[in-house]
Design a protein around this motif. Structure first.
Motif, PDB file in Angstrom:
ATOM      1  N   TYR A  35      39.838  35.716  53.503  1.00  0.00           N
ATOM      2  CA  TYR A  35      38.943  36.869  53.525  1.00  0.00           C
ATOM      3  C   TYR A  35      39.745  38.071  54.014  1.00  0.00           C
ATOM      4  O   TYR A  35      40.318  38.036  55.106  1.00  0.00           O
ATOM      5  CB  TYR A  35      37.773  36.640  54.486  1.00  0.00           C
ATOM      6  N   LEU A  36      39.776  39.125  53.202  1.00  0.00           N
ATOM      7  CA  LEU A  36      40.453  40.371  53.579  1.00  0.00           C
ATOM      8  C   LEU A  36      39.429  41.498  53.642  1.00  0.00           C
ATOM      9  O   LEU A  36      38.499  41.550  52.841  1.00  0.00           O
ATOM     10  CB  LEU A  36      41.517  40.742  52.546  1.00  0.00           C
ATOM     11  N   SER A  37      39.641  42.417  54.574  1.00  0.00           N
ATOM     12  CA  SER A  37      38.760  43.582  54.645  1.00  0.00           C
ATOM     13  C   SER A  37      38.991  44.471  53.426  1.00  0.00           C
ATOM     14  O   SER A  37      40.025  44.381  52.752  1.00  0.00           O
ATOM     15  CB  SER A  37      39.022  44.370  55.928  1.00  0.00           C
ATOM     16  N   GLU A  38      38.025  45.341  53.160  1.00  0.00           N
ATOM     17  CA  GLU A  38      38.171  46.240  52.009  1.00  0.00           C
ATOM     18  C   GLU A  38      39.377  47.160  52.177  1.00  0.00           C
ATOM     19  O   GLU A  38      39.924  47.650  51.193  1.00  0.00           O
ATOM     20  CB  GLU A  38      36.896  47.051  51.760  1.00  0.00           C
ATOM     21  N   LEU A  39      39.843  47.348  53.400  1.00  0.00           N
ATOM     22  CA  LEU A  39      41.034  48.158  53.634  1.00  0.00           C
ATOM     23  C   LEU A  39      42.306  47.437  53.198  1.00  0.00           C
ATOM     24  O   LEU A  39      43.297  48.072  52.848  1.00  0.00           O
ATOM     25  CB  LEU A  39      41.141  48.506  55.131  1.00  0.00           C
ATOM     26  N   ASN A  40      42.294  46.113  53.220  1.00  0.00           N
ATOM     27  CA  ASN A  40      43.455  45.305  52.843  1.00  0.00           C
ATOM     28  C   ASN A  40      43.371  44.725  51.443  1.00  0.00           C
ATOM     29  O   ASN A  40      44.359  44.207  50.935  1.00  0.00           O
ATOM     30  CB  ASN A  40      43.612  44.119  53.810  1.00  0.00           C
ATOM     31  N   PHE A  41      42.217  44.771  50.838  1.00  0.00           N
ATOM     32  CA  PHE A  41      42.009  44.051  49.588  1.00  0.00           C
ATOM     33  C   PHE A  41      42.942  44.513  48.466  1.00  0.00           C
ATOM     34  O   PHE A  41      43.305  43.719  47.602  1.00  0.00           O
ATOM     35  CB  PHE A  41      40.550  44.150  49.145  1.00  0.00           C
ATOM     36  N   SER A  42      43.371  45.741  48.491  1.00  0.00           N
ATOM     37  CA  SER A  42      44.291  46.216  47.455  1.00  0.00           C
ATOM     38  C   SER A  42      45.660  45.530  47.553  1.00  0.00           C
ATOM     39  O   SER A  42      46.447  45.574  46.613  1.00  0.00           O
ATOM     40  CB  SER A  42      44.459  47.729  47.540  1.00  0.00           C
ATOM     41  N   PHE A  43      45.926  44.867  48.680  1.00  0.00           N
ATOM     42  CA  PHE A  43      47.177  44.137  48.862  1.00  0.00           C
ATOM     43  C   PHE A  43      47.008  42.638  48.592  1.00  0.00           C
ATOM     44  O   PHE A  43      47.854  41.828  48.966  1.00  0.00           O
ATOM     45  CB  PHE A  43      47.715  44.339  50.278  1.00  0.00           C
ATOM     46  N   SER A  44      45.937  42.271  47.934  1.00  0.00           N
ATOM     47  CA  SER A  44      45.677  40.858  47.666  1.00  0.00           C
ATOM     48  C   SER A  44      46.709  40.255  46.706  1.00  0.00           C
ATOM     49  O   SER A  44      46.797  39.035  46.597  1.00  0.00           O
ATOM     50  CB  SER A  44      44.268  40.657  47.128  1.00  0.00           C
ATOM     51  N   PHE A  45      47.513  41.084  46.049  1.00  0.00           N
ATOM     52  CA  PHE A  45      48.550  40.555  45.159  1.00  0.00           C
ATOM     53  C   PHE A  45      49.586  39.744  45.933  1.00  0.00           C
ATOM     54  O   PHE A  45      50.324  38.949  45.349  1.00  0.00           O
ATOM     55  CB  PHE A  45      49.223  41.687  44.363  1.00  0.00           C
ATOM     56  N   PHE A  46      49.658  39.908  47.243  1.00  0.00           N
ATOM     57  CA  PHE A  46      50.543  39.082  48.060  1.00  0.00           C
ATOM     58  C   PHE A  46      50.070  37.629  48.101  1.00  0.00           C
ATOM     59  O   PHE A  46      50.832  36.734  48.460  1.00  0.00           O
ATOM     60  CB  PHE A  46      50.625  39.603  49.499  1.00  0.00           C
ATOM     61  N   PHE A  47      48.828  37.394  47.754  1.00  0.00           N
ATOM     62  CA  PHE A  47      48.217  36.074  47.857  1.00  0.00           C
ATOM     63  C   PHE A  47      47.729  35.593  46.487  1.00  0.00           C
ATOM     64  O   PHE A  47      46.601  35.151  46.340  1.00  0.00           O
ATOM     65  CB  PHE A  47      47.040  36.121  48.848  1.00  0.00           C
ATOM     66  N   GLN A  48      48.582  35.656  45.486  1.00  0.00           N
ATOM     67  CA  GLN A  48      48.191  35.333  44.119  1.00  0.00           C
ATOM     68  C   GLN A  48      47.777  33.880  43.929  1.00  0.00           C
ATOM     69  O   GLN A  48      46.961  33.574  43.067  1.00  0.00           O
ATOM     70  CB  GLN A  48      49.324  35.666  43.159  1.00  0.00           C
ATOM     71  N   ASN A  49      48.307  32.964  44.701  1.00  0.00           N
ATOM     72  CA  ASN A  49      48.010  31.545  44.517  1.00  0.00           C
ATOM     73  C   ASN A  49      46.786  31.087  45.312  1.00  0.00           C
ATOM     74  O   ASN A  49      46.495  29.897  45.349  1.00  0.00           O
ATOM     75  CB  ASN A  49      49.217  30.701  44.927  1.00  0.00           C
ATOM     76  N   PHE A  50      46.092  32.018  45.954  1.00  0.00           N
ATOM     77  CA  PHE A  50      44.979  31.674  46.820  1.00  0.00           C
ATOM     78  C   PHE A  50      43.721  32.418  46.392  1.00  0.00           C
ATOM     79  O   PHE A  50      43.802  33.464  45.752  1.00  0.00           O
ATOM     80  CB  PHE A  50      45.306  32.020  48.277  1.00  0.00           C
ATOM     81  N   LYS A  51      42.604  31.855  46.775  1.00  0.00           N
ATOM     82  CA  LYS A  51      41.341  32.540  46.516  1.00  0.00           C
ATOM     83  C   LYS A  51      41.159  33.599  47.602  1.00  0.00           C
ATOM     84  O   LYS A  51      41.174  33.286  48.790  1.00  0.00           O
ATOM     85  CB  LYS A  51      40.185  31.551  46.535  1.00  0.00           C
ATOM     86  N   VAL A  52      41.000  34.861  47.192  1.00  0.00           N
ATOM     87  CA  VAL A  52      40.861  35.971  48.130  1.00  0.00           C
ATOM     88  C   VAL A  52      39.508  36.637  47.908  1.00  0.00           C
ATOM     89  O   VAL A  52      39.134  36.923  46.770  1.00  0.00           O
ATOM     90  CB  VAL A  52      41.989  37.009  47.929  1.00  0.00           C
ATOM     91  N   GLU A  53      38.788  36.849  48.998  1.00  0.00           N
ATOM     92  CA  GLU A  53      37.499  37.522  48.921  1.00  0.00           C
ATOM     93  C   GLU A  53      37.507  38.752  49.815  1.00  0.00           C
ATOM     94  O   GLU A  53      38.144  38.769  50.868  1.00  0.00           O
ATOM     95  CB  GLU A  53      36.378  36.573  49.338  1.00  0.00           C
ATOM     96  N   LYS A  54      36.766  39.757  49.364  1.00  0.00           N
ATOM     97  CA  LYS A  54      36.697  41.024  50.095  1.00  0.00           C
ATOM     98  C   LYS A  54      35.477  41.032  51.005  1.00  0.00           C
ATOM     99  O   LYS A  54      34.386  40.635  50.600  1.00  0.00           O
ATOM    100  CB  LYS A  54      36.616  42.184  49.109  1.00  0.00           C
ATOM    101  N   ILE A  55      35.678  41.495  52.246  1.00  0.00           N
ATOM    102  CA  ILE A  55      34.584  41.681  53.194  1.00  0.00           C
ATOM    103  C   ILE A  55      34.704  43.080  53.782  1.00  0.00           C
ATOM    104  O   ILE A  55      35.754  43.716  53.692  1.00  0.00           O
ATOM    105  CB  ILE A  55      34.604  40.623  54.324  1.00  0.00           C
ATOM    106  N   ASN A  56      33.642  43.556  54.355  1.00  0.00           N
ATOM    107  CA  ASN A  56      33.642  44.874  54.976  1.00  0.00           C
ATOM    108  C   ASN A  56      34.488  44.872  56.246  1.00  0.00           C
ATOM    109  O   ASN A  56      34.559  43.864  56.950  1.00  0.00           O
ATOM    110  CB  ASN A  56      32.217  45.302  55.328  1.00  0.00           C
ATOM    111  N   TYR A  57      35.091  46.014  56.533  1.00  0.00           N
ATOM    112  CA  TYR A  57      35.884  46.138  57.762  1.00  0.00           C
ATOM    113  C   TYR A  57      34.983  45.950  58.979  1.00  0.00           C
ATOM    114  O   TYR A  57      35.328  45.226  59.907  1.00  0.00           O
ATOM    115  CB  TYR A  57      36.583  47.498  57.796  1.00  0.00           C
TER     116      TYR A  57
END
Length: 85
Positions: A35-57
């Protein structure tokens, strides 16, 4: 299959300092959700092999309930809350 959950709810600068830690944690697990905050979600490409979800800061009660249900349903082996504090 071993599953882990990583909660990283902070700013982008803190995410960069945690990348090495996160990569060392996930190497031993088959299934990882982050789970990444909306401030970090644009960097989710660092975690391509994992399921990434956006949450509010600033987590709302609905965000907290959603995470709680995810924990209950998926029965994670380990949960990591990575915070700069």
């Amino acid at each position: 299959m071993s599953k882990i959950l990583i909660l990283k709810n902070d700013r982008a600068g803190d995410l960069f300092t945690s990348l090495k830690l996160i990569s060392s944690i996930v190497k031993d697990f088959d299934d990882t959700k982050i789970y990444l905050s909306e401030l970090n979600f644009s960097f989710s490409f660092f975690f391509q092999n994992f399921k990434v979800e956006k949450i509010n800061y600033n987590l709302s009660i609905l965000d907290k309930i959603r995470i709680l249900f995810d924990v209950i349903i998926n029965k994670y082996e380990k949960i990591y809350i990575i915070s700069p504090k």
